[in-house]
Scaffold this active site. Structure first.
Site, PDB file in Angstrom:
ATOM      1  N   HIS A   8       0.833  -1.218   0.000  1.00  0.00           N
ATOM      2  CA  HIS A   8       0.000   0.000   0.000  1.00  0.00           C
ATOM      3  C   HIS A   8       0.862   1.260   0.000  1.00  0.00           C
ATOM      4  O   HIS A   8       0.546   2.243   0.673  1.00  0.00           O
ATOM      5  CB  HIS A   8      -0.946   0.025   1.212  1.00  0.00           C
ATOM      6  CG  HIS A   8      -1.977  -1.058   1.221  1.00  0.00           C
ATOM      7  ND1 HIS A   8      -3.281  -0.862   0.847  1.00  0.00           N
ATOM      8  CD2 HIS A   8      -1.888  -2.365   1.550  1.00  0.00           C
ATOM      9  CE1 HIS A   8      -3.953  -1.997   0.971  1.00  0.00           C
ATOM     10  NE2 HIS A   8      -3.124  -2.923   1.382  1.00  0.00           N
TER      11      HIS A   8
ATOM     12  N   ASN B 235     -10.288  -2.579   3.004  1.00  0.00           N
ATOM     13  CA  ASN B 235     -10.075  -2.454   1.566  1.00  0.00           C
ATOM     14  C   ASN B 235     -11.390  -2.073   0.895  1.00  0.00           C
ATOM     15  O   ASN B 235     -12.432  -1.993   1.545  1.00  0.00           O
ATOM     16  CB  ASN B 235      -9.586  -3.789   0.983  1.00  0.00           C
ATOM     17  CG  ASN B 235      -8.084  -4.002   1.172  1.00  0.00           C
ATOM     18  OD1 ASN B 235      -7.325  -3.036   1.262  1.00  0.00           O
ATOM     19  ND2 ASN B 235      -7.668  -5.249   1.232  1.00  0.00           N
TER      20      ASN B 235
HETATM   21  C1  HEM Z   1      -1.699 -11.155   7.343  1.00  0.00           C
HETATM   22  C2  HEM Z   1      -2.205 -10.287   6.477  1.00  0.00           C
HETATM   23  C3  HEM Z   1      -1.689  -8.879   6.333  1.00  0.00           C
HETATM   24  C4  HEM Z   1      -0.504  -8.349   6.737  1.00  0.00           C
HETATM   25  C5  HEM Z   1       0.647  -9.042   7.457  1.00  0.00           C
HETATM   26  C6  HEM Z   1      -0.513  -6.950   6.353  1.00  0.00           C
HETATM   27  C7  HEM Z   1       0.526  -6.069   6.571  1.00  0.00           C
HETATM   28  C8  HEM Z   1       0.537  -4.745   6.219  1.00  0.00           C
HETATM   29  C9  HEM Z   1       1.624  -3.843   6.450  1.00  0.00           C
HETATM   30  C10 HEM Z   1       2.935  -4.227   7.128  1.00  0.00           C
HETATM   31  C11 HEM Z   1       1.257  -2.635   6.000  1.00  0.00           C
HETATM   32  C12 HEM Z   1       2.085  -1.358   6.019  1.00  0.00           C
HETATM   33  C13 HEM Z   1       1.819  -0.638   7.314  1.00  0.00           C
HETATM   34  C14 HEM Z   1       2.610   0.649   7.441  1.00  0.00           C
HETATM   35  O1  HEM Z   1       3.795   0.668   7.093  1.00  0.00           O
HETATM   36  O2  HEM Z   1       2.046   1.645   7.947  1.00  0.00           O
HETATM   37  C15 HEM Z   1      -0.076  -2.756   5.480  1.00  0.00           C
HETATM   38  C16 HEM Z   1      -0.815  -1.741   4.947  1.00  0.00           C
HETATM   39  C17 HEM Z   1      -2.159  -1.850   4.681  1.00  0.00           C
HETATM   40  N1  HEM Z   1      -2.935  -2.990   4.742  1.00  0.00           N
HETATM   41 FE1  HEM Z   1      -2.335  -4.799   5.230  1.00  0.00          FE
HETATM   42  N2  HEM Z   1      -1.692  -6.664   5.738  1.00  0.00           N
HETATM   43  C18 HEM Z   1      -2.450  -7.812   5.714  1.00  0.00           C
HETATM   44  C19 HEM Z   1      -3.723  -7.947   5.194  1.00  0.00           C
HETATM   45  C20 HEM Z   1      -4.550  -6.899   4.900  1.00  0.00           C
HETATM   46  C21 HEM Z   1      -5.977  -6.985   4.706  1.00  0.00           C
HETATM   47  C22 HEM Z   1      -6.800  -8.267   4.794  1.00  0.00           C
HETATM   48  C23 HEM Z   1      -6.415  -5.720   4.470  1.00  0.00           C
HETATM   49  C24 HEM Z   1      -7.806  -5.228   4.226  1.00  0.00           C
HETATM   50  C25 HEM Z   1      -8.887  -5.861   4.642  1.00  0.00           C
HETATM   51  C26 HEM Z   1      -5.267  -4.835   4.517  1.00  0.00           C
HETATM   52  C27 HEM Z   1      -5.317  -3.473   4.339  1.00  0.00           C
HETATM   53  C28 HEM Z   1      -4.231  -2.644   4.415  1.00  0.00           C
HETATM   54  C29 HEM Z   1      -4.296  -1.219   4.147  1.00  0.00           C
HETATM   55  C30 HEM Z   1      -5.532  -0.418   3.761  1.00  0.00           C
HETATM   56  C31 HEM Z   1      -3.000  -0.730   4.314  1.00  0.00           C
HETATM   57  C32 HEM Z   1      -2.537   0.702   4.105  1.00  0.00           C
HETATM   58  C33 HEM Z   1      -2.761   1.519   5.359  1.00  0.00           C
HETATM   59  C34 HEM Z   1      -2.341   2.942   5.101  1.00  0.00           C
HETATM   60  O3  HEM Z   1      -2.996   3.589   4.264  1.00  0.00           O
HETATM   61  O4  HEM Z   1      -1.362   3.384   5.704  1.00  0.00           O
HETATM   62  N3  HEM Z   1      -4.149  -5.584   4.781  1.00  0.00           N
HETATM   63  N4  HEM Z   1      -0.493  -4.069   5.610  1.00  0.00           N
END
Ligand code: HEM
Length: 479
Positions: free
Chosen positions: A53, A126
């Site tokens: 993202h 999402n």
């Molecule tokens: C085990 C599954 C997942 C892991 C380990 C994971 C991990 C991460 C990590 C490490 C980030 C970056 C965070 C940062 O640096 O601030 C991120 C961002 C994000 N993830 Fe996940 N994610 C997973 C699943 C999901 C799912 C299922 C969704 C939605 C339902 C999701 C939505 C998002 C969103 C929207 C962001 C961006 C947040 C922002 O705008 O700063 N992720 N994710």
């Protein structure tokens, strides 16, 4: 009045155009501390982008309660019709890097931080209600398959379809991604979902399972492949600019926020696993209940401080809202805060955009860039009147049984995707098949194509046959 130029230490800065040199032509002097500092600071301007993202845009606004939810959750943010809570959102692409075109087909992130009177509450969702995988152990591999090939450093249809075709639980999300909704025309014109099932607890300890839905009041609009490709070349930041310009001109986007509420025991006995994020809970069984409006009415003041330093986490919960046993969610409860300590530093929660709007009192101290620390007692228990625990905030437990082990998830990978395929209109189905042809058609290894068509076939034989025909694969092998 024009401000006087100063160094970062506040000293008046005499000349910002000419370095100090030994004579008119001579070499630059090391005593020119202002030059050295300017170069050194410049070298440190970039921080690691989000590991996923990375490309996104955000805005500030508020949430207003339209239906009091005290019967279901004691969370103050959802109690009292008319109550307004300030918030910040960030919308994003999943796979591309920070400079990636906004209009490439991808799932879009939909993250909201509510600055509640009980601390920060984040919904990090999402624009789709489901996800590709349902076990956190698979997440890094899934993302690797979406990012760049280690040798060619190019994104690869072979990699992503190889992973999906070997991960049948992905077929529901892949179907959504390949549908019209894979390329939203605007961040303002897409729905948002909390995706996982969470838990709500009311003041008497009654528990409910909850799913969040953010319904866009602008209507859902998507881009055709042709227009999206054209825009990718013309305006890499198309979605970001659209959001910024709308808010700048007073055209504030809003979403109707709704929940599905499932009584605790009913959820545990529901015919399908409600903690499996590759599936949805039928709205026929549990209809949407509108609880409020989310309005975005303010652009970031400074993109780096408001958006790049913004740190969401599904672990940011408040009393009355708890995690569920959803395995993927459980992995996420660790992943985000760890990523943010790396990306922003140990004290990232003290950055202005992440700081709660309520005072913070605890015994954590120091670390890089620590600010605004309490000077009082720094250990507990103490006899010095330090901050005391809040037993009312304790979480509600769940009854557990069974043996520890590495368990497979629900093997019904396909029925949800089949149902979705059959909900689409004829035209939507035709575009779905065409989008799959355009993407899966680029895969160079026939075995991957065949495996993926088998997934579509299991979802619905007609779905599989149509994809096979579009790819000129012999359909007899799937019958
Ligand atoms: C085990 C599954 C997942 C892991 C380990 C994971 C991990 C991460 C990590 C490490 C980030 C970056 C965070 C940062 O640096 O601030 C991120 C961002 C994000 N993830 Fe996940 N994610 C997973 C699943 C999901 C799912 C299922 C969704 C939605 C339902 C999701 C939505 C998002 C969103 C929207 C962001 C961006 C947040 C922002 O705008 O700063 N992720 N994710």
């Amino acid at each position: 009045m024009t401000n006087k130029l100063t160094t970062n230490e506040g000293q008046p800065w005499a000349d910002n155009q000419h370095s100090q040199t030994a004579g008119q032509r001579g070499p630059v002097l090391i005593q020119d501390y202002q030059l050295l500092e300017k170069l050194a600071h410049f070298n440190r301007e970039r921080i690691p982008e989000r590991v996923v993202h990375a490309k996104g845009a955000g805005a500030k606004g508020y949430f207003k309660v339209t239906k009091d939810m005290r019967a279901y959750t004691k969370a103050a943010v959802f109690s009292g019709v008319g109550k307004k809570t300030p918030l910040i959102t960030r919308f994003s692409q999943v796979a591309g890097e920070a400079g990636y075109p906004d209009t490439y087909r991808d799932v879009r992130g939909f993250a909201v931080k509510f600055y509640t009177e009980e601390g920060n509450y984040d919904i990090v969702g999402n624009n789709t209600p489901v996800f590709f995988v349902n076990d956190p152990l698979k997440f890094p591999d899934f993302i690797h398959s979406q990012k760049r090939d280690p040798r060619t450093h190019a994104r690869s249809q072979d990699m992503q379809w190889d992973f999906w075709s070997l991960s049948p639980e992905s077929v529901h999300q892949v179907t959504i991604l390949m549908s019209d909704r894979g390329i939203p025309a605007s961040y303002r014109m897409m729905h948002g979902y909390g995706s996982h099932t969470f838990k709500w607890v009311n003041a008497t300890g009654e528990q409910f399972w909850v799913k969040y839905h953010f319904k866009t009041n602008q209507g859902v609009h998507n881009l055709s492949n042709e227009l999206a490709n054209e825009l990718a070349g013309k305006d890499t930041d198309y979605l970001q600019n659209d959001l910024f310009n709308a808010i700048e001109t007073g055209d504030y986007p809003s979403w109707t926020v709704a929940v599905q509420l499932v009584p605790y025991e009913d959820g545990l006995n529901y015919p399908q696993d409600i903690f499996d994020v590759t599936k949805v809970i039928s709205q026929k069984d549990y209809p949407l209940i509108e609880i409020g409006q989310m309005v975005l009415d303010e652009n970031p003041t400074n993109n780096f401080e408001d958006i790049e330093e913004l740190a969401f986490s599904p672990a940011n919960l408040v009393p009355g809202i708890e995690a569920s046993p959803d395995k993927l969610l459980q992995g996420r409860l660790f992943g985000y805060k760890d990523a943010e300590r790396y990306r922003l530093g140990a004290n990232y929660e003290q950055l202005p955009v992440n700081r709660p709007k309520v005072p913070v009192h605890n015994y954590e101290r120091d670390g890089r860039m620590a600010q605004n620390q309490a000077t009082g007692v720094n250990y507990e228990p103490n006899s010095d009147g330090g901050p005391i625990e809040v037993p009312a905030a304790k979480m509600h437990g769940d009854q557990l049984s069974g043996q520890t082990g590495n368990y497979p998830t629900d093997p019904d990978y396909y029925s949800a995707a089949g149902k979705l395929y059959n909900l689409l209109t004829d035209q939507e189905q035709a575009r779905l098949i065409e989008n799959i042809r355009l993407n899966l058609g680029q895969v160079t290894k026939p075995a991957i194509q065949i495996r993926e068509v088998q997934q579509f076939y299991q979802a619905d034989p007609e779905y599989g046959r149509r994809v096979a025909a579009a790819l000129h694969l012999d359909t007899a092998q799937f019958e």
